[in-house]
Design a protein around this motif. Structure first.
Motif, PDB file in Angstrom:
ATOM      1  N   VAL A   1       0.840  -1.201   0.000  1.00  0.00           N
ATOM      2  CA  VAL A   1       0.000   0.000   0.000  1.00  0.00           C
ATOM      3  C   VAL A   1       0.872   1.248   0.000  1.00  0.00           C
ATOM      4  CG1 VAL A   1      -1.714   1.312   1.310  1.00  0.00           C
ATOM      5  CG2 VAL A   1      -1.947  -1.162   1.099  1.00  0.00           C
ATOM      6  N   TRP A   2       1.980   1.209   0.765  1.00  0.00           N
ATOM      7  CA  TRP A   2       2.887   2.355   0.773  1.00  0.00           C
ATOM      8  C   TRP A   2       3.425   2.632  -0.623  1.00  0.00           C
ATOM      9  CZ3 TRP A   2       5.227   6.609   2.022  1.00  0.00           C
ATOM     10  CH2 TRP A   2       6.527   6.856   1.592  1.00  0.00           C
ATOM     11  N   GLN A   3       3.833   1.593  -1.340  1.00  0.00           N
ATOM     12  CA  GLN A   3       4.351   1.766  -2.687  1.00  0.00           C
ATOM     13  C   GLN A   3       3.283   2.362  -3.613  1.00  0.00           C
ATOM     14  OE1 GLN A   3       7.396   1.232  -4.076  1.00  0.00           O
ATOM     15  NE2 GLN A   3       8.297   0.775  -2.087  1.00  0.00           N
ATOM     16  N   GLN A   4       2.053   1.902  -3.483  1.00  0.00           N
ATOM     17  CA  GLN A   4       0.982   2.429  -4.332  1.00  0.00           C
ATOM     18  C   GLN A   4       0.669   3.872  -3.986  1.00  0.00           C
ATOM     19  OE1 GLN A   4      -2.004  -0.733  -3.687  1.00  0.00           O
ATOM     20  NE2 GLN A   4      -1.716  -1.320  -5.828  1.00  0.00           N
ATOM     21  N   ILE A   5       0.687   4.196  -2.689  1.00  0.00           N
ATOM     22  CA  ILE A   5       0.449   5.584  -2.275  1.00  0.00           C
ATOM     23  C   ILE A   5       1.558   6.492  -2.806  1.00  0.00           C
ATOM     24  CG2 ILE A   5       0.478   7.143  -0.291  1.00  0.00           C
ATOM     25  CD1 ILE A   5      -1.058   5.060   1.272  1.00  0.00           C
ATOM     26  N   ALA A   6       2.808   6.055  -2.670  1.00  0.00           N
ATOM     27  CA  ALA A   6       3.933   6.875  -3.127  1.00  0.00           C
ATOM     28  C   ALA A   6       3.852   7.111  -4.630  1.00  0.00           C
ATOM     29  CB  ALA A   6       5.248   6.198  -2.758  1.00  0.00           C
ATOM     30  N   THR A   7       3.492   6.062  -5.389  1.00  0.00           N
ATOM     31  CA  THR A   7       3.382   6.213  -6.839  1.00  0.00           C
ATOM     32  C   THR A   7       2.249   7.153  -7.210  1.00  0.00           C
ATOM     33  OG1 THR A   7       4.258   3.981  -7.205  1.00  0.00           O
ATOM     34  CG2 THR A   7       3.047   5.000  -9.015  1.00  0.00           C
ATOM     35  N   ALA A   8       1.066   6.934  -6.626  1.00  0.00           N
ATOM     36  CA  ALA A   8      -0.090   7.772  -6.945  1.00  0.00           C
ATOM     37  C   ALA A   8       0.153   9.223  -6.541  1.00  0.00           C
ATOM     38  CB  ALA A   8      -1.338   7.232  -6.254  1.00  0.00           C
ATOM     39  N   PHE A   9       0.724   9.435  -5.345  1.00  0.00           N
ATOM     40  CA  PHE A   9       1.005  10.799  -4.889  1.00  0.00           C
ATOM     41  C   PHE A   9       2.015  11.467  -5.808  1.00  0.00           C
ATOM     42  CE2 PHE A   9       3.259  14.019  -2.478  1.00  0.00           C
ATOM     43  CZ  PHE A   9       2.235  14.688  -1.824  1.00  0.00           C
ATOM     44  N   GLY A  10       3.057  10.721  -6.187  1.00  0.00           N
ATOM     45  CA  GLY A  10       4.064  11.281  -7.083  1.00  0.00           C
ATOM     46  C   GLY A  10       3.478  11.651  -8.435  1.00  0.00           C
ATOM     47  N   GLN A  11       2.598  10.791  -8.973  1.00  0.00           N
ATOM     48  CA  GLN A  11       1.978  11.086 -10.269  1.00  0.00           C
ATOM     49  C   GLN A  11       1.102  12.334 -10.192  1.00  0.00           C
ATOM     50  OE1 GLN A  11       2.357   9.641 -13.197  1.00  0.00           O
ATOM     51  NE2 GLN A  11       3.481   7.788 -12.717  1.00  0.00           N
ATOM     52  N   VAL A  12       0.263  12.416  -9.159  1.00  0.00           N
ATOM     53  CA  VAL A  12      -0.620  13.575  -9.010  1.00  0.00           C
ATOM     54  C   VAL A  12       0.191  14.836  -8.739  1.00  0.00           C
ATOM     55  CG1 VAL A  12      -2.425  14.606  -7.575  1.00  0.00           C
ATOM     56  CG2 VAL A  12      -2.604  12.218  -8.269  1.00  0.00           C
ATOM     57  N   SER A  13       1.179  14.728  -7.850  1.00  0.00           N
ATOM     58  CA  SER A  13       2.002  15.887  -7.516  1.00  0.00           C
ATOM     59  C   SER A  13       2.758  16.393  -8.740  1.00  0.00           C
ATOM     60  CB  SER A  13       2.993  15.516  -6.401  1.00  0.00           C
ATOM     61  OG  SER A  13       3.810  16.615  -6.070  1.00  0.00           O
ATOM     62  N   ASP A  14       3.347  15.477  -9.522  1.00  0.00           N
ATOM     63  CA  ASP A  14       4.068  15.875 -10.729  1.00  0.00           C
ATOM     64  C   ASP A  14       3.138  16.528 -11.749  1.00  0.00           C
ATOM     65  OD1 ASP A  14       6.370  14.889  -9.641  1.00  0.00           O
ATOM     66  OD2 ASP A  14       6.352  13.004 -10.775  1.00  0.00           O
ATOM     67  N   SER A  15       1.912  16.042 -11.845  1.00  0.00           N
ATOM     68  CA  SER A  15       0.954  16.616 -12.797  1.00  0.00           C
ATOM     69  C   SER A  15       0.558  18.027 -12.399  1.00  0.00           C
ATOM     70  CB  SER A  15      -0.288  15.727 -12.894  1.00  0.00           C
ATOM     71  OG  SER A  15       0.045  14.445 -13.379  1.00  0.00           O
ATOM     72  N   PHE A  16       0.321  18.234 -11.093  1.00  0.00           N
ATOM     73  CA  PHE A  16      -0.013  19.573 -10.628  1.00  0.00           C
ATOM     74  C   PHE A  16       1.177  20.521 -10.784  1.00  0.00           C
ATOM     75  CE2 PHE A  16      -3.602  17.855  -7.933  1.00  0.00           C
ATOM     76  CZ  PHE A  16      -4.583  18.593  -8.557  1.00  0.00           C
ATOM     77  N   GLN A  17       2.391  19.963 -10.801  1.00  0.00           N
ATOM     78  CA  GLN A  17       3.594  20.787 -10.892  1.00  0.00           C
ATOM     79  C   GLN A  17       4.047  20.970 -12.336  1.00  0.00           C
ATOM     80  OE1 GLN A  17       6.616  19.170  -8.265  1.00  0.00           O
ATOM     81  NE2 GLN A  17       5.116  18.808  -6.680  1.00  0.00           N
ATOM     82  N   TYR A  18       3.111  20.984 -13.249  1.00  0.00           N
ATOM     83  CA  TYR A  18       3.442  21.114 -14.673  1.00  0.00           C
ATOM     84  C   TYR A  18       4.310  22.346 -14.928  1.00  0.00           C
ATOM     85  CZ  TYR A  18       2.738  22.100 -19.647  1.00  0.00           C
ATOM     86  OH  TYR A  18       2.932  22.387 -20.964  1.00  0.00           O
TER      87      TYR A  18
END
Length: 425
Positions: free
Chosen positions: A356-373
């Motif tokens: 679950v930690w790995q999935q959270i880190a991946t999802a958070f990183g994807q969303v965070s990177d997208s918002f940081q366009y």
């Protein structure tokens, strides 16, 4: 810049945005039900998505591929009829649509990897804890599923790079042909040859790359935001803030907005400096070129003055990039630890597993990177804005409008030099 490649750009892009909104609205209102009606239903509540290659051929994904194709064909056919005389509609309409689909599919590869992370790292943790019943065959099976995803990703990357290279060159060709057809109006503008030869290529390349990243960011948000909402249920509390509903989503949103505003403010002077740098370099280079053919040009005093302008602008750029880089790299370092810091109470309380930690880190990183366009693309955007300023002068000359001030000063200087040359004995 755009009308040479796209038919009626303002109307085209406006209609594309509106049509996209309609497609998204129909999908979320009735898309899954429409898919179920033709035998391609979505996942049932609680049902796990397939892992590996099977994910890309799941019924809900097959239905989306068909849905996307249908709506693109409707939009593209209408524009092909409306712009039947435009020479680049095949590349600008169908090529752009294909690039958008490839961007969507790259997000699906990320989702497939994230689906794989949960069971793999849970199995990994159970093996390290010495639980009975864990076999090497289970690990080999999951490694094989990961290899399937990786091969899809490799194929996608190679195909995307090959196609976009051709796409960018077609766009450059369209601009090149258009500007050369107006050459008599453009040849007197400073650096005209460089603008046609180099700036058209760089403009098409940067716009395409930024556009793909933007589309990818939007699609990543559409796919991963629901996952982040769901995963927030595993989070007990955040340091200093306590328990907050959907905490991971709000953390990604606010942190990314902070970074975007920060770098936008500290970097606001850079586009103008980049633009001016191109001008002073061009003036220095052009005088040297004149000096190759005319003994009375490129004299030491003139070259000293022109190089002093180059030096002054570079030193100004170095100063402004100094504090911009301080802000950028400091934010990047904090960004690397923000999620782990915020999840320390949840980790200590043992509320999540390694998977679950790995999935959270991946999802958070994807969303965070997208918002940081804007954060991740700011340097490229600066370069694009400087190129655009140069090409705007071309557009002004073609339309018979007043040139930007810096181009007018250049023409005045050229006229003065010509008058001085005529008066020389």
């Amino acid at each position: 810049m755009f009308h040479s490649f796209f038919p009626n750009p303002k109307l085209f892009f406006t209609s594309a945005v509106l049509w996209t909104a309609v497609c998204i609205g129909v999908w979320y209102l009735a898309g899954p039900q429409m898919g179920a009606a033709i035998g391609l239903p979505p996942l049932a509540p609680g049902e796990k998505a397939p892992i590996g290659l099977a994910y890309f051929f799941s019924p809900d994904n097959l239905w989306f591929y068909a849905y996307f194709t249908i709506f693109v064909l409707i939009f593209g056919t209408v524009w092909k009829i409306m712009a039947k005389d435009h020479p680049w509609t095949n590349w600008s309409i169908w090529g752009s649509s294909f690039i958008i689909f490839m961007a969507y599919f790259s997000v699906q590869v990320s989702v497939a990897v994230n689906n794989w992370r949960g069971p793999f790292f849970d199995l990994f943790q159970r093996a390290l804890n010495g639980e009975p019943g864990i076999t090497a065959g289970q690990f080999y099976e999951l490694q094989l599923r990961f290899l399937e995803i990786g091969l899809v990703g490799v194929t996608l990357s190679v195909a995307t790079l090959f196609f976009t290279s051709h796409y960018v060159f077609r766009w450059r060709t369209a601009m090149n042909d258009f500007y050369l057809s107006k050459w008599e109006k453009l040849r007197h503008i400073e650096g005209a040859s460089q603008r046609v030869q180099e700036d058209t290529m760089r403009f098409a390349t940067i716009v395409e790359s930024l556009g793909v990243v933007l589309i990818n960011s939007i699609m990543t948000l559409v796919v991963f935001l629901p996952l982040l909402f769901e995963m927030s249920g595993n989070i007990t509390e955040l340091p200093l803030l306590g328990a907050i509903p959907h905490s991971l989503f709000w953390l990604a949103l606010l942190w990314s907005i902070f970074g975007t505003v920060l770098l936008s403010v500290v970097g606001m002077k850079l586009p103008g400096l980049q633009f001016r740098n191109q001008r002073v370099e061009a003036a220095f280079r052009k005088e040297l070129v004149y000096g190759e053919d005319h003994e009375d040009r490129a004299d030491p005093l003139t070259m000293k003055e022109l190089f002093a302008n180059v030096r002054k602008n570079y030193f100004r750029m170095y100063w402004h990039y100094l504090y911009f880089n301080v802000a950028r790299y400091t934010y990047g370092q904090l960004d690397a630890i923000i999620l782990t810091f915020m999840l320390i109470p949840t980790i200590v309380a043992a509320k999540i597993t390694m998977g679950v930690w790995q999935q959270i880190a991946t999802a958070f990183g994807q969303v965070s990177d997208s918002f940081q366009y804007l954060v991740s693309s700011w340097s490229t955007i600066i370069e694009l804005l400087s190129i655009r300023k140069r090409l705007v002068a071309f557009e002004a000359a073609i339309e018979g409008e007043a040139l930007p001030d810096i181009d007018q000063r250049y023409l005045e200087r050229e006229a003065a030099d010509g008058e001085m040359a005529a008066n020389r004995p």
